[in-house]
Design a protein around this motif. Structure first.
Motif, short mmCIF file in Angstrom:
data_model
loop_
_atom_site.label_atom_id
_atom_site.label_comp_id
_atom_site.label_asym_id
_atom_site.label_seq_id
_atom_site.Cartn_x
_atom_site.Cartn_y
_atom_site.Cartn_z
N ILE B 80 8.97 2.94 -4.36
CA ILE B 80 7.93 2.17 -3.84
C ILE B 80 6.86 1.55 -4.48
O ILE B 80 6.57 2.22 -5.70
CB ILE B 80 7.55 2.71 -2.36
CG1 ILE B 80 6.37 3.70 -2.87
CG2 ILE B 80 8.65 3.38 -1.65
CD1 ILE B 80 5.65 3.93 -1.62
N ASP B 81 6.23 0.47 -4.29
CA ASP B 81 5.28 0.03 -5.01
C ASP B 81 3.94 0.79 -4.68
O ASP B 81 3.49 0.61 -3.35
CB ASP B 81 5.14 -1.48 -4.69
CG ASP B 81 3.77 -2.26 -5.29
OD1 ASP B 81 3.17 -1.55 -5.87
OD2 ASP B 81 3.63 -3.25 -5.31
N THR B 82 3.30 1.65 -5.47
CA THR B 82 2.23 2.31 -5.26
C THR B 82 0.82 1.81 -5.86
O THR B 82 -0.07 2.43 -6.02
CB THR B 82 2.24 3.57 -5.73
OG1 THR B 82 2.66 3.54 -7.28
CG2 THR B 82 3.49 4.39 -5.51
N THR B 83 0.94 0.43 -6.27
CA THR B 83 -0.34 -0.28 -6.48
C THR B 83 -1.48 -0.26 -5.85
O THR B 83 -2.52 -0.23 -6.29
CB THR B 83 0.03 -1.56 -7.21
OG1 THR B 83 0.87 -2.38 -6.22
CG2 THR B 83 0.78 -1.47 -8.46
N ALA B 84 -1.24 -0.23 -4.58
CA ALA B 84 -2.25 -0.08 -3.75
C ALA B 84 -2.78 1.13 -3.28
O ALA B 84 -3.81 1.19 -2.53
CB ALA B 84 -2.00 -0.96 -2.07
N GLY B 85 -2.16 2.08 -3.84
CA GLY B 85 -2.73 3.47 -3.90
C GLY B 85 -1.86 4.31 -2.57
O GLY B 85 -2.47 5.36 -2.42
N GLY B 86 -1.07 3.85 -2.17
CA GLY B 86 -0.29 4.44 -0.91
C GLY B 86 0.97 5.30 -1.54
O GLY B 86 1.19 5.27 -2.67
N GLU B 87 1.40 5.96 -0.53
CA GLU B 87 2.46 6.48 -0.79
C GLU B 87 3.48 6.65 0.49
O GLU B 87 3.06 6.72 1.45
CB GLU B 87 2.29 8.18 -1.32
CG GLU B 87 1.31 8.89 -0.70
CD GLU B 87 0.77 10.27 -1.36
OE1 GLU B 87 1.30 10.37 -2.43
OE2 GLU B 87 0.27 11.00 -0.59
N LEU B 88 4.93 7.20 0.34
CA LEU B 88 5.72 7.01 1.34
C LEU B 88 6.56 8.53 1.31
O LEU B 88 7.25 8.75 0.29
CB LEU B 88 6.51 5.90 1.38
CG LEU B 88 7.62 5.67 2.36
CD1 LEU B 88 7.11 5.66 3.87
CD2 LEU B 88 8.50 4.57 2.23
#
Lengths: 310, 392
Positions: B80-88
């Motif tokens: 996943i794309d974590t550039t926005a600071g999120g996680e899954l």
């Protein structure tokens, strides 16, 4: 037994099968166990009580009865039938034992539902013949159907002796006999077909007799598109103009993209048909009814089932 | 024929830090799991720390997220794309393990062993239908209590009725309040409060009931059940307290329910029941996700005119390949337009009864979703409040 993944139309197929099996002079019983009143909705009648009542005459001339099983009533029936409980049955209800048995311990619920169906299968009419020539159950979905049908094996193991043990064994004998068939309804889509394959494997592992698959809601294949390569936009626009459509230019892109989707769908459906063929089971098909399944549509499906090999 | 309903805006919903739990509910086969996974992925890629709890035994979420197996512990989803600071994170409910964990956490080791070895417990926990609903609530409560994520997306069990999910905790509560459980325990646990309760029924009543139970269940099974209930007694109280707490959590302002349906009669009927039920329970409904809606960019050409044009081309004296192909495409279009009309009719029935429920439509995709790219595409569609109007 008719099962299938949610959304595949298993209740519709069960109802159509019950109609199809009702030959002249015969009786079929259509049983619902999930408390959704799906049968009443299909046959356009008021909600079914816990009582076998005639709801239709099949296209072959026989009678179709329907029963929506209510687990609590079935339990009290059972207690009455096997143990002549009378007041004790009411006492059990008063202290919440019936609630416990039918909701909190839902395994027992499954025991009651399968037990009731087997009772109908084995029942004799006043003339000594079978009360019903065929019993069709709208069973729980594919993901749960094996556990549902095999619950009595588990019960026979838990209650190692006594009346429940014997009753459980008797129900399993009926369900595993050659007179039972579990049919799985699917669509020509990946997940329902995968679930059907899993369901067949589970049923076989539990020694339950798999009947066949019913592919429901089959959409017509438009061969001309499948066979012909998609035309160039200019050629398509010219042809649409020849057909008398004035907005030909605006239509080419949407028609081509829908055409591509259609070809993709046909290819996917072909793959899913191959998957189903690998199960080595009879495959029956029912078409998508363009206007949804009303009573007339249900009879049409029943006639289409009758026309196929069983 | 544009719908009068306001659109359901999912991005503001999942971006709002006050949204802590999103529950996706609806009948089977409508794309509930896919919706839950797509929303979770989108929220994570927009910067939130998300866990997706799925309960479906078909392990479809696992497949769609490229994981071969999900166990009872949330696992990070790779890719996943974590550039926005999120996680899954994602997990699949393992019913038996959840049940075992509760037993181990709330009973001393000897008692826990007695419960885990009890045959009645083993059958119950291995997944008699219904256990799933309790365990789903329990797991949701656990995840919320851990406070490790700021958004929990829940996919509800494929119940016989979608409403079972709401009923399970209360059923458990009424069972635990009931006299039956006390009666069952009476022989195993003489005296005390339970004993006095039993006495108040009168000795005749007691022997009638336990005698009946013995007769019906068989004494060996009755003994197993009694041992089980006695052993569970200490933890039942806590179990129930937590189930009640989870139920209240579902009514709290940080929770949003999404009812998922497809534009088919049965699915929308189930959705309508759910909408009414949520209102009755004072649970916060965010709106309806209508999956698998068919659309057409050529909707100004109706089915009948398309068929007539196809026939014109096919009956031409010297029909060319292009004519035949165009006729085929027109027939495909006619079928699409008929489907669209059907879906609109079905949807209108729902709208008439529930005009104030916000709706977002997700167009039907020609292929199934089984990778992150597919989930992202669904997430994009879920966030479009104007692009998916088939009757614009």
């Amino acid at each position: 037994m008719v099962s299938g993944k949610g959304g595949t139309g298993k209740t519709t197929v069960a109802a159509a099968l019950a109609l199809a099996l009702a030959e002249e002079g015969r009786r079929t019983l259509l049983v619902e166990v999930e408390g959704r009143q799906g049968i009443a909705q299909l046959f356009e009648t008021e909600a079914l009580p816990y009582e076998e009542r005639r709801i239709a005459i099949g296209p072959g001339g026989g009678e179709v009865f329907a029963l929506a099983i209510d687990a609590e009533r079935a339990l009290l029936d059972y207690l009455q039938m096997f143990y002549k409980l009378g007041g004790a049955g009411r006492a059990l209800r008063r202290i919440g034992a019936i609630d416990f048995a039918t909701t909190v311990a839902p395994g027992l619920r499954d025991v009651l539902l399968t037990g009731k169906v087997c009772e109908a299968v084995r029942r004799r009419g006043p003339d000594g013949g079978w009360a019903y020539d065929a019993v069709v159950m709208d069973a729980p979905p594919t993901g749960r159907v094996t556990r549902f049908l095999a619950v009595n094996d588990e019960v026979a193991g838990l209650a190692r002796v006594g009346p429940i043990h014997h009753q459980a064994q008797a129900v399993m004998r009926v369900l595993k006999s050659a007179e039972t068939a579990v049919h799985l309804v699917t669509l020509l889509e990946e997940m329902p077909v995968q679930e059907t394959a899993d369901g067949v494997a589970e049923l076989r592992a539990a020694d339950l007799p798999v009947g066949g698959t019913v592919v429901n809601m089959v959409r017509p294949a438009l061969d001309s598109t499948a066979a012909t390569p998609l035309p160039a936009p200019n050629d398509l626009a010219a042809a649409l103009t020849r057909a008398g459509l004035r907005d030909a230019e605006a239509l080419t892109a949407p028609l081509l993209s829908q055409g591509r989707e259609h070809v993709t769908r046909l290819a996917l459906e072909a793959t899913q048909r191959d998957e189903l063929a690998r199960l080595d089971l009879p495959v029956r098909e029912l078409p998508l009814l363009p206007d949804g399944v009303d009573l007339a549509g249900l009879y049409r499906l029943a006639r289409l089932l009758r026309a196929q090999d069983w | 024929m544009r719908s009068p309903q306001e659109p359901l805006e999912t991005d503001p919903l999942i971006d709002d830090p006050d949204t802590r739990i999103v529950v996706c509910c609806g009948s089977g086969g409508v794309g509930k799991t896919t919706t839950a996974a797509a929303l979770g992925l989108r929220a994570a890629e927009r910067g939130r720390r998300v866990v997706v709890l799925t309960i479906d035994p078909a392990r479809r979420l696992a497949q769609s997220m490229g994981l071969t197996e999900l166990d009872n512990v949330p696992r990070p989803v790779p890719g996943i794309d974590t550039t926005a600071g999120g996680e899954l994170f994602a997990m699949m409910l393992d019913m038996k393990r959840t049940f075992d964990e509760i037993v181990e956490a709330h009973a001393d080791p000897a008692r826990a062993r007695a419960i885990l070895d009890n045959p009645f417990y083993q059958s119950l926990s291995a997944g008699f239908a219904g256990t799933q609903e309790y365990m789903a609530m329990e797991k949701l409560g656990q995840l919320a209590a851990r406070d490790a994520w700021d958004l929990i997306v829940v996919d509800t069990p494929p119940s016989r009725s979608a409403l079972d999910f709401l009923d399970a905790p209360q059923r458990l509560g009424s069972f635990l309040d009931g006299r039956f459980i006390r009666l069952l325990m009476a022989p195993a646990k003489a005296g005390g409060r339970a004993g006095r309760k039993v006495m108040s029924l009168g000795m005749a009543g007691l022997s009638l009931v336990t005698g009946t139970l013995g007769k019906v269940l068989g004494t060996a099974l009755l003994r197993d059940v009694q041992t089980f209930v006695a052993a569970m007694d200490t933890m039942f109280g806590g179990f129930r307290t937590r189930a009640d707490a989870t139920y209240r959590l579902l009514q709290a302002p940080g929770t949003a329910f999404l009812v998922v349906a497809a534009p088919e009669r049965d699915a929308l009927r189930e959705a309508a029941y759910f909408v009414e039920r949520l209102a009755a329970e004072r649970m916060p409904l965010a709106g309806l996700v209508l999956n698998r809606v068919h659309t057409s960019d050529g909707a100004h050409l109706g089915a009948e005119r398309a068929l007539a044009a196809a026939e014109t081309l096919e009956s031409r004296e010297s029909a060319s390949d292009a004519d035949r192909a165009a006729a085929g495409l027109l027939r495909v279009h006619a079928e699409r337009m008929r489907q669209l009309t059907r879906e609109e009719r079905t949807r209108a029935r729902f709208t008439a009864v529930h005009p104030r429920v916000p709706v977002v439509e997700v167009p039907a995709l020609p292929e199934d979703v089984h990778d992150l790219a597919g989930l992202r595409a669904i997430g994009d569609r879920l966030s479009q409040t104007d692009g998916a109007q088939p009757f614009g």
